[in-house]
Design an enzyme around this catalytic site. Structure first.
Site: not given
Ligand code: ARG
Length: 388
Positions: A66, A69, A245, A250
């Site tokens: 992560c 953090r 968030w 991602e």
């Molecule tokens: N990578 C995952 C997604 O695209 C989420 C993982 C957690 N990500 C976060 N920013 N807490 O759905």
């Protein structure tokens, strides 16, 4: 049992170390001796509220993959260990959704349900089968292509087998919640279809290219992981949905871009009139940047919190420096802490990380109750990121 005490001890000693007033040695000694006694007589021990709260924060701090953090102390922890009915559990999940969204100013939160019992082979008290509380279905079309998110294909099939009838099948159909209580699978609950105000999404548009929004792309606001286990001082919580968030990449460099996910880069290239015949023209690289600009721009316009990879990697670097100064170095997984685009432009690229996975207190992958294959369970059991 010996092992449980060793993990409890490691956890309590971290708690002591991080507390404002670590000098209160007598208090900690007493707590450890009561834990020891409890383990000897009952085989397990129960966390106090303070331990549960600190433990969840520490588990986040210890999550090697992560990037967010830095804020591990600002996790809101909901203690739902006593809930055991379908109604109360689902209500707690709805509450989590609303609380964490916080009208767009997303807050990190975790809701913790009952721990696993120490009786061998016993069923988990509560499990959520969904990977995340909000996630889009994937439907196999007659021509073999997938409508929606290919990542959800198997899960969607299982849901339909168990009676889920989606109101409509689209590229972005939210899936129902599917939970198990004491080993008993419940009927899927189409919460986001029944209560659409709980579904918060962002339509993706580009800051300059007005044709972009005709692609009809969108994504949901909050990633709430619901299939991982939380372990605190050796106690295993199989149901502890948590959220942070999003970091834009991602969505823009993985969910909507990966060839085995939504695979939108070729369609976006058309909008920008780019020639896609040869990868050597770097059309993919140009398009993926435009998509990521669009994601950040669209979340910003809707005032929904989202991080970008430049800011988050710098913040993470700062976090590592601070923790090292206070003699609590951070562990990490380089391949996850480096963003999937423009890696060399971020500080994590040239940083080294200690890859040790802290075992006593952390978040872990766990086998799904839908996964019957014992062999695959065993092989995953060897991975330090899976709970054993
Ligand atoms: N990578 C995952 C997604 O695209 C989420 C993982 C957690 N990500 C976060 N920013 N807490 O759905």
């Amino acid at each position: 049992m010996q092992d449980l005490y060793i993990q409890a001890e490691a956890f309590i000693s971290s708690m002591q170390q991080f507390e404002d007033c670590p000098s209160n040695a007598e208090k900690w000694k007493q707590r450890l001796s009561s834990i020891k006694q409890s383990i000897e007589t009952t085989g397990t021990y129960r966390h106090t509220k303070e331990e549960l709260t600190f433990g969840a924060k520490l588990a986040w701090r210890n999550s090697n993959r992560c990037i967010g953090r830095h804020f591990w102390r600002q996790l809101d922890v909901f203690d739902c260990r006593t809930l055991n009915t379908k109604e109360t559990i689902l209500k707690a999940l709805e509450d989590h959704l609303v609380y964490s969204f916080n009208k767009g100013a997303i807050k990190s939160a975790v809701t913790i349900f009952a721990p696993k019992s120490n009786i061998p082979e016993s069923s988990d008290p509560v499990r959520i089968l969904n990977h995340q509380l909000i996630r889009y279905a994937g439907f196999k079309k007659n021509d073999g292509a997938v409508l929606g998110d290919p990542h959800s294909l198997k899960f969607t099939e299982a849901l339909e087998k168990h009676g889920w009838q989606p109101q409509e099948k689209t590229q972005f159909t939210p899936m129902p919640w599917w939970i198990q209580i004491d080993g008993e699978i419940q009927d899927p609950y189409p919460v986001l279809e029944e209560k659409p105000h709980l579904l918060t999404e962002v339509e993706i548009e580009h800051p300059e290219n007005i044709a972009f929004k005709e692609l009809g792309l969108k994504w949901y606001s909050t990633p709430i992981l619901s299939d991982m286990a939380l372990k605190i001082g050796g106690i295993h919580y199989p149901c502890a949905p948590f959220n942070g968030w999003y970091m834009g990449t991602e969505i823009g460099a993985r969910n909507l871009a990966d060839e085995n996910r939504y695979n939108y880069l070729p369609k976006i290239a058309e909008i920008f009139h780019l020639d896609t015949k040869s990868n050597r023209s770097l059309w993919r690289d140009r398009v993926i940047i435009e998509l990521n600009r669009a994601v950040l721009h669209s979340f910003d316009r809707k005032k929904i919190k989202i991080g970008d990879h430049h800011a988050l990697t710098r913040q993470f670097e700062k976090f590592c420096e601070n923790e090292a100064k206070s003699k609590c170095p951070v562990t990490g997984d380089w391949s996850w802490l480096v963003p999937p685009i423009s890696a060399s432009q971020t500080p994590t690229f040239s940083q080294e990380f200690d890859p040790t996975v802290v075992q006593h207190t952390n978040f872990f992958y766990q086998a799904s109750p839908l996964e019957q294959d014992q062999n695959s369970r065993k092989s995953k059991g060897k991975c330090p990121y899976h709970i054993n």
